[in-house]
Design an enzyme around this catalytic site. Structure first.
Site, PDB file in Angstrom:
ATOM      1  N   GLY A 192       3.336  -6.265   8.262  1.00 19.42           N
ATOM      2  CA  GLY A 192       2.412  -6.878   9.210  1.00 19.42           C
ATOM      3  C   GLY A 192       2.124  -5.970  10.391  1.00 19.42           C
ATOM      4  O   GLY A 192       2.330  -4.756  10.317  1.00 19.42           O
TER       5      GLY A 192
ATOM      6  N   HIS B 279      -3.062   0.555   7.553  1.00 18.74           N
ATOM      7  CA  HIS B 279      -2.986  -0.506   6.542  1.00 18.74           C
ATOM      8  C   HIS B 279      -4.379  -0.791   5.972  1.00 18.74           C
ATOM      9  O   HIS B 279      -4.531  -1.046   4.780  1.00 18.74           O
ATOM     10  CB  HIS B 279      -2.431  -1.794   7.154  1.00 18.74           C
ATOM     11  CG  HIS B 279      -1.007  -1.705   7.632  1.00 18.74           C
ATOM     12  ND1 HIS B 279      -0.672  -1.770   8.960  1.00 18.74           N
ATOM     13  CD2 HIS B 279       0.158  -1.576   6.952  1.00 18.74           C
ATOM     14  CE1 HIS B 279       0.647  -1.686   9.078  1.00 18.74           C
ATOM     15  NE2 HIS B 279       1.173  -1.571   7.876  1.00 18.74           N
TER      16      HIS B 279
ATOM     17  N   GLY C 266       1.721   4.102   1.310  1.00 22.04           N
ATOM     18  CA  GLY C 266       1.189   5.168   2.157  1.00 22.04           C
ATOM     19  C   GLY C 266       2.019   6.441   2.080  1.00 22.04           C
ATOM     20  O   GLY C 266       3.249   6.399   2.077  1.00 22.04           O
ATOM     21  N   GLN C 267       1.320   7.569   2.069  1.00 26.24           N
ATOM     22  CA  GLN C 267       1.950   8.886   2.123  1.00 26.24           C
ATOM     23  C   GLN C 267       2.695   9.073   3.457  1.00 26.24           C
ATOM     24  O   GLN C 267       3.599   9.892   3.561  1.00 26.24           O
ATOM     25  CB  GLN C 267       0.857   9.952   1.944  1.00 26.24           C
ATOM     26  CG  GLN C 267       1.324  11.379   1.908  1.00 26.24           C
ATOM     27  CD  GLN C 267       2.174  11.675   0.678  1.00 26.24           C
ATOM     28  OE1 GLN C 267       1.876  11.204  -0.420  1.00 26.24           O
ATOM     29  NE2 GLN C 267       3.239  12.429   0.880  1.00 26.24           N
TER      30      GLN C 267
ATOM     31  N   ASP D  63       4.894   7.275   4.707  1.00 30.26           N
ATOM     32  CA  ASP D  63       6.313   7.051   4.428  1.00 30.26           C
ATOM     33  C   ASP D  63       6.620   7.724   3.085  1.00 30.26           C
ATOM     34  O   ASP D  63       6.841   7.066   2.068  1.00 30.26           O
ATOM     35  CB  ASP D  63       6.608   5.550   4.392  1.00 30.26           C
ATOM     36  CG  ASP D  63       6.302   4.899   5.731  1.00 30.26           C
ATOM     37  OD1 ASP D  63       7.149   4.967   6.627  1.00 30.26           O
ATOM     38  OD2 ASP D  63       5.183   4.372   5.898  1.00 30.26           O
TER      39      ASP D  63
ATOM     40  N   GLN E  82       9.830   6.932   1.083  1.00 30.67           N
ATOM     41  CA  GLN E  82       9.741   5.567   0.537  1.00 30.67           C
ATOM     42  C   GLN E  82       8.838   5.534  -0.694  1.00 30.67           C
ATOM     43  O   GLN E  82       9.183   4.954  -1.735  1.00 30.67           O
ATOM     44  CB  GLN E  82       9.200   4.638   1.624  1.00 30.67           C
ATOM     45  CG  GLN E  82       8.734   3.280   1.140  1.00 30.67           C
ATOM     46  CD  GLN E  82       8.299   2.408   2.304  1.00 30.67           C
ATOM     47  OE1 GLN E  82       9.125   1.895   3.035  1.00 30.67           O
ATOM     48  NE2 GLN E  82       7.002   2.249   2.512  1.00 30.67           N
TER      49      GLN E  82
HETATM   50  P1  AMP Z   1       4.674  -0.947   7.045  1.00 38.79           P
HETATM   51  O1  AMP Z   1       3.942  -2.188   7.426  1.00 38.79           O
HETATM   52  O2  AMP Z   1       4.903  -0.008   8.180  1.00 38.79           O
HETATM   53  O3  AMP Z   1       5.914  -1.222   6.224  1.00 38.79           O
HETATM   54  O4  AMP Z   1       3.702  -0.153   6.077  1.00 38.79           O
HETATM   55  C1  AMP Z   1       3.161  -0.767   4.940  1.00 38.79           C
HETATM   56  C2  AMP Z   1       2.475   0.282   4.100  1.00 38.79           C
HETATM   57  O5  AMP Z   1       1.461   0.897   4.871  1.00 38.79           O
HETATM   58  C3  AMP Z   1       3.431   1.389   3.642  1.00 38.79           C
HETATM   59  O6  AMP Z   1       3.098   1.750   2.301  1.00 38.79           O
HETATM   60  C4  AMP Z   1       3.115   2.495   4.598  1.00 38.79           C
HETATM   61  O7  AMP Z   1       3.389   3.782   4.079  1.00 38.79           O
HETATM   62  C5  AMP Z   1       1.638   2.305   4.809  1.00 38.79           C
HETATM   63  N1  AMP Z   1       1.198   2.920   6.061  1.00 38.79           N
HETATM   64  C6  AMP Z   1       1.666   2.695   7.307  1.00 38.79           C
HETATM   65  N2  AMP Z   1       1.035   3.494   8.196  1.00 38.79           N
HETATM   66  C7  AMP Z   1       0.156   4.247   7.478  1.00 38.79           C
HETATM   67  C8  AMP Z   1      -0.778   5.280   7.810  1.00 38.79           C
HETATM   68  N3  AMP Z   1      -0.949   5.702   9.064  1.00 38.79           N
HETATM   69  N4  AMP Z   1      -1.498   5.832   6.810  1.00 38.79           N
HETATM   70  C9  AMP Z   1      -1.338   5.421   5.521  1.00 38.79           C
HETATM   71  N5  AMP Z   1      -0.472   4.462   5.154  1.00 38.79           N
HETATM   72  C10 AMP Z   1       0.262   3.881   6.117  1.00 38.79           C
END
Ligand code: AMP
Length: 287
Positions: free
Chosen positions: A29, A35, A148-149, A151, A154
């Protein structure tokens, strides 16, 4: 119309009505432009016949005792509006007890690539991530999942888990989305003051400086990035150049696709970033 499920029963009922391919975007979230780029990629993959499912769950099992679980931003109404704008079919936003009715006794072991870098600085982190991703895959039964790249470790571990456990979920990466100043979008960026944000920009600047030295080899890449990070007023957890598949260190003679990764604390905010660096015949670079 975006459907919203908060219980496993509601999710199961809504999932039964979704048309394939089902493309999952797992998130915690506090959705931002990064996102949004995942949601756009997911809808392209889903096409006109398929469905995008977004999960919004701040997973307590991936936060250490001194981390920011309690202050992690929660913005559900705004998140639902963004999902509606992007044509998401279903949002699953469960309470903790829906995902963990009891503490799981069986959890996922991330293996050797989960012990280094983020795994070293955040003990238990990847076990928590992979356990929840496996549960979310089981609950939503996607054909494809988008990660996302940003992370990178992950992403690599989820992909490995899907292959090793024959989960049948195709894991597709999305390039890191950056704000116009170069900072990788992150839910945690909202913690940064203006002055801290200026310091945080050292991360992408150092990665780009490293990338620019790719032709000179791995040691030059690391040295160029380190030269910018060392004097900056931040606490560096790591700067590393690793094989993009195994996460083993990429030494002086490395050829192929590597990742240059950085993690640092700016004030009380911990940030990570990375770029892909190709050595030798490999030309994949960027982000
Ligand atoms: P999170 O909500 O931070 O757990 O992220 C959810 C997904 O969004 C994960 O796959 C992240 O790698 C991806 N994500 C977060 N920030 C970015 C970004 N700046 N660019 C691309 N993907 C992202």
């Amino acid at each position: 119309m975006t459907g919203v499920a908060t219980t496993r029963a509601e999710l199961a009922a809504a999932r039964a009505g979704l048309s394939a391919p089902v493309v999952l975007v797992p998130t915690m979230g506090a959705l931002h432009s990064g996102h949004r780029s995942l949601l756009q990629q997911a809808s392209e993959i889903a096409g006109t016949s398929g469905s995008v499912v977004v999960t919004i769950f701040v997973n307590p099992r991936q936060f250490g005792p001194n981390e920011d679980l309690d202050r992690y931003p929660r913005t559900l109404d705004d998140d639902l509006a963004l999902c509606a704008e992007e044509g998401v079919a279903l949002v699953f936003a469960p309470a903790v007890r829906e995902i963990y009715p009891a503490d799981p006794l069986v959890t996922v072991d991330p293996g050797p690539a989960g012990q280094v870098l983020e795994g070293e600085f955040r003990p238990g982190f990847f076990g928590g991530v992979l356990t929840v991703v496996l549960k979310l895959f089981a609950l939503t039964r996607p054909d494809v999942a988008v990660f996302g790249q940003k992370d990178a470790q992950q992403l690599a571990l989820v992909r490995q888990m899907s292959a090793d456990f024959n989960l049948g979920v195709e894991v597709i990466p999305v390039p890191t989305f950056r704000d116009p100043d170069g900072l990788a979008a992150s839910s945690r960026n909202r913690y940064l003051s203006g002055a801290e944000r200026a310091v945080a920009l050292t991360l992408p600047t150092a990665l780009q400086a490293g990338l620019a030295e790719a032709k000179e080899g791995p040691l030059a890449v690391l040295a160029a990035a380190r030269a910018l990070l060392d004097p900056a007023p931040l606490v560096l957890d790591y700067l590393a150049l690793v094989d993009a598949q195994t996460f083993a260190p990429a030494g002086a003679a490395f050829t192929g696709t590597a990742l240059l990764l950085v993690a640092a604390r700016v004030g009380s905010t911990r940030l990570i970033d990375n770029v892909i660096v190709g050595f030798g015949d490999s030309v994949e670079r960027g982000n």
